[in-house]
Design a protein around this motif. Structure first.
Motif, PDB file in Angstrom:
ATOM      1  N   PHE A 128      31.945  16.408 -12.992  1.00 39.84           N
ATOM      2  CA  PHE A 128      31.279  16.900 -11.777  1.00 39.84           C
ATOM      3  C   PHE A 128      31.125  18.421 -11.814  1.00 39.84           C
ATOM      4  O   PHE A 128      30.090  18.954 -11.423  1.00 39.84           O
ATOM      5  CB  PHE A 128      32.039  16.444 -10.538  1.00 39.84           C
ATOM      6  N   GLY A 129      32.135  19.128 -12.261  1.00 38.37           N
ATOM      7  CA  GLY A 129      32.010  20.549 -12.538  1.00 38.37           C
ATOM      8  C   GLY A 129      31.894  21.453 -11.316  1.00 38.37           C
ATOM      9  O   GLY A 129      31.788  21.012 -10.175  1.00 38.37           O
ATOM     10  N   ASP A 130      31.943  22.754 -11.587  1.00 38.17           N
ATOM     11  CA  ASP A 130      31.780  23.789 -10.575  1.00 38.17           C
ATOM     12  C   ASP A 130      30.337  24.285 -10.593  1.00 38.17           C
ATOM     13  O   ASP A 130      29.588  24.022 -11.529  1.00 38.17           O
ATOM     14  CB  ASP A 130      32.706  24.977 -10.862  1.00 38.17           C
ATOM     15  N   PRO A 147      24.368  20.005  -7.944  1.00 40.79           N
ATOM     16  CA  PRO A 147      24.109  18.619  -7.549  1.00 40.79           C
ATOM     17  C   PRO A 147      25.152  17.973  -6.651  1.00 40.79           C
ATOM     18  O   PRO A 147      24.910  16.879  -6.133  1.00 40.79           O
ATOM     19  CB  PRO A 147      24.043  17.887  -8.894  1.00 40.79           C
ATOM     20  N   TYR A 148      26.302  18.616  -6.438  1.00 35.27           N
ATOM     21  CA  TYR A 148      27.369  17.954  -5.691  1.00 35.27           C
ATOM     22  C   TYR A 148      27.820  18.738  -4.467  1.00 35.27           C
ATOM     23  O   TYR A 148      28.999  18.889  -4.194  1.00 35.27           O
ATOM     24  CB  TYR A 148      28.547  17.678  -6.634  1.00 35.27           C
ATOM     25  N   LEU A 149      26.827  19.224  -3.720  1.00 40.58           N
ATOM     26  CA  LEU A 149      27.133  19.957  -2.495  1.00 40.58           C
ATOM     27  C   LEU A 149      27.624  19.039  -1.384  1.00 40.58           C
ATOM     28  O   LEU A 149      28.281  19.485  -0.446  1.00 40.58           O
ATOM     29  CB  LEU A 149      25.905  20.727  -2.010  1.00 40.58           C
ATOM     30  N   THR A 150      27.300  17.744  -1.483  1.00 40.32           N
ATOM     31  CA  THR A 150      27.703  16.783  -0.456  1.00 40.32           C
ATOM     32  C   THR A 150      28.484  15.630  -1.069  1.00 40.32           C
ATOM     33  O   THR A 150      28.296  15.284  -2.245  1.00 40.32           O
ATOM     34  CB  THR A 150      26.480  16.220   0.286  1.00 40.32           C
ATOM     35  N   ALA A 151      29.320  15.011  -0.249  1.00 37.30           N
ATOM     36  CA  ALA A 151      30.184  13.928  -0.720  1.00 37.30           C
ATOM     37  C   ALA A 151      29.389  12.709  -1.166  1.00 37.30           C
ATOM     38  O   ALA A 151      29.789  12.007  -2.107  1.00 37.30           O
ATOM     39  CB  ALA A 151      31.171  13.543   0.383  1.00 37.30           C
ATOM     40  N   ILE A 207      29.370  16.746 -20.803  1.00 40.16           N
ATOM     41  CA  ILE A 207      28.567  16.681 -19.586  1.00 40.16           C
ATOM     42  C   ILE A 207      29.305  17.407 -18.473  1.00 40.16           C
ATOM     43  O   ILE A 207      30.513  17.220 -18.289  1.00 40.16           O
ATOM     44  CB  ILE A 207      28.300  15.226 -19.145  1.00 40.16           C
ATOM     45  N   THR A 208      28.592  18.235 -17.716  1.00 38.57           N
ATOM     46  CA  THR A 208      29.164  18.838 -16.514  1.00 38.57           C
ATOM     47  C   THR A 208      28.048  19.201 -15.549  1.00 38.57           C
ATOM     48  O   THR A 208      27.020  19.759 -15.950  1.00 38.57           O
ATOM     49  CB  THR A 208      30.015  20.078 -16.846  1.00 38.57           C
ATOM     50  N   SER A 209      28.211  18.836 -14.292  1.00 33.36           N
ATOM     51  CA  SER A 209      27.254  19.164 -13.221  1.00 33.36           C
ATOM     52  C   SER A 209      25.825  18.817 -13.594  1.00 33.36           C
ATOM     53  O   SER A 209      24.889  19.568 -13.322  1.00 33.36           O
ATOM     54  CB  SER A 209      27.347  20.644 -12.859  1.00 33.36           C
ATOM     55  N   ARG A 210      25.659  17.662 -14.250  1.00 32.86           N
ATOM     56  CA  ARG A 210      24.345  17.189 -14.695  1.00 32.86           C
ATOM     57  C   ARG A 210      23.673  18.129 -15.699  1.00 32.86           C
ATOM     58  O   ARG A 210      22.446  18.199 -15.783  1.00 32.86           O
ATOM     59  CB  ARG A 210      23.432  16.881 -13.501  1.00 32.86           C
TER      60      ARG A 210
END
Length: 239
Positions: A128-130, A147-151, A207-210
């Motif tokens: 998922f990454g920073d 890409p992961y600002l929301t749950a 892979i990290t944060s797409r």
């Protein structure tokens, strides 16, 4: 004398996972700082009453951590605890053409929890990454969204074939769908190493944060290793 000598309770959430009720408690800890505005954020898992155990302490250079979201979700028989935090910073990376939107930089931590024991899941943290939304200074437009600002977006990828294949070491290669630049690190604000074109085949190394870390060998046998956007490949489009 330090103004804050106590610990402030800032959240108490009643989340359910497995067959037991568990709550997450956050406490601001000022003990490591002389500045009364700075704190670490200590995280505890509790039985929603008196019993609790510390999970982690979040602390970052330059700013105190704040909460984006947190939740439990069960996947492959494991109860995962996701905690997303952020800091506000004016410290940017290699390329001065870009800044973080509103100075906000995001982090995700993932823990595998059983009863009161939670252990760090490094594989999911890396996946998922920073990151942050990147704004081009000249145009003042967002050119890349974290890409992961929301749950809900985390939950979607947690239960995707994309992640399942990667964790099972079955996602080993891919094909470029749209011409894409290859970077030294996972971000537009990194150094450009070149580009790949539609039809180019590559091996996936990480892979990290797409973003995909890939190895590509050209027709003249020259190999380049770098990062490309997953959205420009069949990997994100098909899985």
């Amino acid at each position: 004398m330090r103004k804050y000598t106590w610990v402030l309770f800032i959240f108490l959430s009643f989340n359910v996972y497995a067959e037991e009720n568990k709550c997450i408690l956050f406490k601001k800890d000022y003990s490591q700082y002389n500045n009364e505005n700075m704190y670490d954020l200590d995280v505890y898992i509790t039985d929603c009453q008196k019993n609790s155990r510390k999970v982690e302490s979040f602390g970052y250079f330059g700013d105190s951590p704040k909460i984006n979201y947190y939740f439990f979700e069960k996947s492959n028989g494991v109860n995962h605890l996701f905690i997303s935090t952020y800091v506000l910073t004016d410290q940017y990376e290699e390329n001065s053409k870009y800044v973080y939107e509103n100075g906000k930089y995001n982090f995700i931590k993932v823990f595998d929890c059983f009863d009161f024991t939670c252990k760090v899941n490094k594989k999911l943290i890396n996946f998922f990454g920073d990151g942050a939304n990147l704004v081009e200074v000249k145009s003042n437009k967002i050119v890349w969204e974290y890409p992961y600002l929301t749950a809900d977006k985390v939950s979607k990828d947690l239960n995707s074939n994309f992640l399942k294949l990667w964790l099972n070491k079955q996602l080993k290669n891919g094909i470029i769908k749209n011409k894409t630049e290859i970077y030294n690190d996972s971000g537009l604000n990194s150094e450009k190493l070149g580009y790949l074109i539609s039809g180019d085949k590559f091996n996936i190394l990480d892979i990290t944060s797409r973003w995909l870390k890939v190895s590509y060998t050209s027709k003249n046998k020259k190999t380049i290793i770098g990062w490309i956007r997953c959205e420009d490949t069949n990997v994100c489009n098909e899985y």
